[in-house]
Design a protein around this motif. Sequence first.
Motif, mmCIF file in Angstrom:
data_model
loop_
_atom_site.group_PDB
_atom_site.id
_atom_site.type_symbol
_atom_site.label_atom_id
_atom_site.label_comp_id
_atom_site.label_asym_id
_atom_site.label_seq_id
_atom_site.Cartn_x
_atom_site.Cartn_y
_atom_site.Cartn_z
ATOM 1 N N ASP B 31 16.287 -38.255 -13.290
ATOM 2 C CA ASP B 31 16.048 -39.031 -12.074
ATOM 3 C C ASP B 31 17.362 -39.258 -11.316
ATOM 4 O O ASP B 31 18.456 -39.017 -11.825
ATOM 5 C CB ASP B 31 15.250 -40.313 -12.351
ATOM 6 C CG ASP B 31 16.076 -41.447 -12.934
ATOM 7 O OD1 ASP B 31 17.253 -41.221 -13.254
ATOM 8 O OD2 ASP B 31 15.534 -42.559 -13.062
ATOM 9 N N ARG B 33 18.937 -41.868 -10.293
ATOM 10 C CA ARG B 33 19.874 -42.861 -10.823
ATOM 11 C C ARG B 33 20.708 -42.283 -11.960
ATOM 12 O O ARG B 33 21.916 -42.508 -12.042
ATOM 13 C CB ARG B 33 19.099 -44.100 -11.307
ATOM 14 C CG ARG B 33 19.957 -45.230 -11.822
ATOM 15 C CD ARG B 33 19.089 -46.415 -12.246
ATOM 16 N NE ARG B 33 18.025 -46.025 -13.174
ATOM 17 C CZ ARG B 33 18.170 -45.945 -14.489
ATOM 18 N NH1 ARG B 33 19.333 -46.215 -15.058
ATOM 19 N NH2 ARG B 33 17.160 -45.597 -15.260
ATOM 20 N N GLU B 43 25.212 -42.887 -3.503
ATOM 21 C CA GLU B 43 23.856 -42.390 -3.222
ATOM 22 C C GLU B 43 23.879 -41.360 -2.101
ATOM 23 O O GLU B 43 23.230 -40.318 -2.181
ATOM 24 C CB GLU B 43 22.945 -43.559 -2.826
ATOM 25 C CG GLU B 43 22.515 -44.386 -4.004
ATOM 26 C CD GLU B 43 21.434 -45.389 -3.631
ATOM 27 O OE1 GLU B 43 20.838 -45.242 -2.548
ATOM 28 O OE2 GLU B 43 21.201 -46.301 -4.428
ATOM 29 N N LYS B 63 9.317 -36.988 -5.431
ATOM 30 C CA LYS B 63 9.385 -38.442 -5.230
ATOM 31 C C LYS B 63 8.086 -39.079 -5.724
ATOM 32 O O LYS B 63 7.004 -38.584 -5.433
ATOM 33 C CB LYS B 63 9.592 -38.757 -3.754
ATOM 34 C CG LYS B 63 10.993 -38.387 -3.261
ATOM 35 C CD LYS B 63 11.130 -38.646 -1.780
ATOM 36 C CE LYS B 63 12.417 -38.055 -1.233
ATOM 37 N NZ LYS B 63 13.611 -38.781 -1.574
ATOM 38 N N PHE B 65 6.363 -43.031 -7.674
ATOM 39 C CA PHE B 65 6.493 -44.477 -7.822
ATOM 40 C C PHE B 65 6.346 -44.853 -9.281
ATOM 41 O O PHE B 65 5.572 -44.252 -10.029
ATOM 42 C CB PHE B 65 5.423 -45.200 -6.997
ATOM 43 C CG PHE B 65 5.783 -45.294 -5.547
ATOM 44 C CD1 PHE B 65 6.513 -46.366 -5.065
ATOM 45 C CD2 PHE B 65 5.407 -44.285 -4.662
ATOM 46 C CE1 PHE B 65 6.855 -46.450 -3.734
ATOM 47 C CE2 PHE B 65 5.745 -44.362 -3.330
ATOM 48 C CZ PHE B 65 6.468 -45.443 -2.857
ATOM 49 N N GLU B 66 7.111 -45.880 -9.666
ATOM 50 C CA GLU B 66 6.941 -46.456 -10.996
ATOM 51 C C GLU B 66 6.580 -47.909 -10.748
ATOM 52 O O GLU B 66 7.458 -48.716 -10.413
ATOM 53 C CB GLU B 66 8.250 -46.328 -11.767
ATOM 54 C CG GLU B 66 8.101 -46.636 -13.230
ATOM 55 C CD GLU B 66 9.453 -46.500 -13.918
ATOM 56 O OE1 GLU B 66 9.773 -45.407 -14.351
ATOM 57 O OE2 GLU B 66 10.162 -47.516 -13.991
ATOM 58 N N GLY B 67 5.280 -48.222 -10.861
ATOM 59 C CA GLY B 67 4.835 -49.521 -10.369
ATOM 60 C C GLY B 67 4.976 -49.513 -8.856
ATOM 61 O O GLY B 67 4.445 -48.631 -8.189
ATOM 62 N N ARG B 68 5.769 -50.440 -8.347
ATOM 63 C CA ARG B 68 5.980 -50.474 -6.896
ATOM 64 C C ARG B 68 7.310 -49.845 -6.488
ATOM 65 O O ARG B 68 7.608 -49.731 -5.306
ATOM 66 C CB ARG B 68 5.940 -51.926 -6.409
ATOM 67 C CG ARG B 68 4.553 -52.509 -6.451
ATOM 68 C CD ARG B 68 4.578 -53.922 -5.964
ATOM 69 N NE ARG B 68 3.260 -54.346 -5.535
ATOM 70 C CZ ARG B 68 3.042 -55.468 -4.885
ATOM 71 N NH1 ARG B 68 4.044 -56.253 -4.579
ATOM 72 N NH2 ARG B 68 1.826 -55.814 -4.536
ATOM 73 N N ARG B 69 8.108 -49.519 -7.511
ATOM 74 C CA ARG B 69 9.454 -49.011 -7.202
ATOM 75 C C ARG B 69 9.435 -47.501 -7.021
ATOM 76 O O ARG B 69 8.863 -46.782 -7.852
ATOM 77 C CB ARG B 69 10.409 -49.351 -8.349
ATOM 78 C CG ARG B 69 10.968 -50.749 -8.256
ATOM 79 C CD ARG B 69 12.108 -50.911 -9.199
ATOM 80 N NE ARG B 69 12.101 -49.903 -10.282
ATOM 81 C CZ ARG B 69 12.757 -50.056 -11.390
ATOM 82 N NH1 ARG B 69 13.456 -51.128 -11.600
ATOM 83 N NH2 ARG B 69 12.736 -49.122 -12.329
ATOM 84 N N PRO B 70 10.074 -46.999 -5.959
ATOM 85 C CA PRO B 70 10.154 -45.546 -5.804
ATOM 86 C C PRO B 70 11.094 -44.941 -6.844
ATOM 87 O O PRO B 70 12.085 -45.576 -7.229
ATOM 88 C CB PRO B 70 10.717 -45.374 -4.388
ATOM 89 C CG PRO B 70 11.405 -46.654 -4.085
ATOM 90 C CD PRO B 70 10.740 -47.729 -4.876
ATOM 91 N N ARG B 71 10.746 -43.769 -7.325
ATOM 92 C CA ARG B 71 11.612 -43.090 -8.297
ATOM 93 C C ARG B 71 11.623 -41.600 -7.966
ATOM 94 O O ARG B 71 10.565 -41.009 -7.770
ATOM 95 C CB ARG B 71 11.077 -43.315 -9.708
ATOM 96 C CG ARG B 71 12.088 -42.967 -10.769
ATOM 97 C CD ARG B 71 11.673 -43.518 -12.115
ATOM 98 N NE ARG B 71 12.766 -43.412 -13.058
ATOM 99 C CZ ARG B 71 12.656 -43.711 -14.343
ATOM 100 N NH1 ARG B 71 11.531 -44.153 -14.835
ATOM 101 N NH2 ARG B 71 13.686 -43.576 -15.151
ATOM 102 N N THR B 72 12.814 -41.027 -7.915
ATOM 103 C CA THR B 72 12.949 -39.621 -7.541
ATOM 104 C C THR B 72 13.382 -38.806 -8.745
ATOM 105 O O THR B 72 14.395 -39.120 -9.376
ATOM 106 C CB THR B 72 14.000 -39.480 -6.418
ATOM 107 O OG1 THR B 72 13.602 -40.303 -5.326
ATOM 108 C CG2 THR B 72 14.119 -38.040 -5.954
#
Lengths: 186, 108
Positions: B31, B33, B43, B63, B65-72
């Motif tokens: 990912d 991060r 970034e 791209k 989502f993990e829950g409400r958080r975007p994750r790439t």
Amino acid sequence: MQHQDAHQTLQKIDGLRASTRERLHSSWFPNILWGTLVLIGGPIADITGAWVALYWAVIAPLGGIATGLYYHRREERLGLRDNPWPWLAVAVALVVGAFIAGAFLPGDPQGTGPMLVAVAGVTAFGMLSHHRATIILGIVSIGVCITVALLNPPIPNVLMALVLGGGGVLIGLRERQRETNQRASR
Amino acid sequence: MTHPASQLDDIVHQRLRLGILAILVEAQEADFRFLREQLLVSEGNLSSHLRVLDEAGLVEIRKGFEGRRPRTWIRATDAGRASLDREVAALRELVARLDAANGGPPAS
């Protein structure tokens, strides 16, 4: 490109690849879990004989689920995922192979057939993860299994389990310590 | 016979892009991060280099989502893996030539 630059670039690439592999294939949990299960399974096999198959029939799927969950959670937390199929293929081959060896090798009173399949699986896992200590443990354990089959000692499974299981637990504890030290130094 | 320096790929050879590919070839995907933390870059810097690799077809960016958080999530394509292999081979050849010409590796 300067001589020094080319060297440094190659070193940087090799370093990044090695550290990514290391973080991806952290193996302290499966080593301690499966090492402990093998240590428990050895005496059960020597005391109860064929009943050890029941022990593994119950424990192996549970251990597999626990190992899968450990890696899944770790990958999600870390943000680094591995291709699971080679690992699953080795795990399935190990379980099926060990049961077939146990069921269809009647002239194998020491139970070295299933153990040989298990140590071959451990060696394969070591090769998949590029983990030298696990590969060495697998190869040493293969030697111990063959020696046990030839010498026929009174407690063959305890001896094999001490090497494979004890070695696995020791590798797991060392890995755990190394990870803890790395986390503290970051 | 061509000089190994001529085999270096301008897109892959950039230091940060080499680092991105070096990480990605070892995993199925990483990912954003994780890449940023491993490579110690901002970034914006990472995004711009990922865009170059994506446009060259060397990585795929997904791209979600993990829950409400975007994750790439980013993965190396087969072309990206092959490019890194070629780059490393060219670099090793170059280093071997320079070592031979200079009588050994440079003092680090």
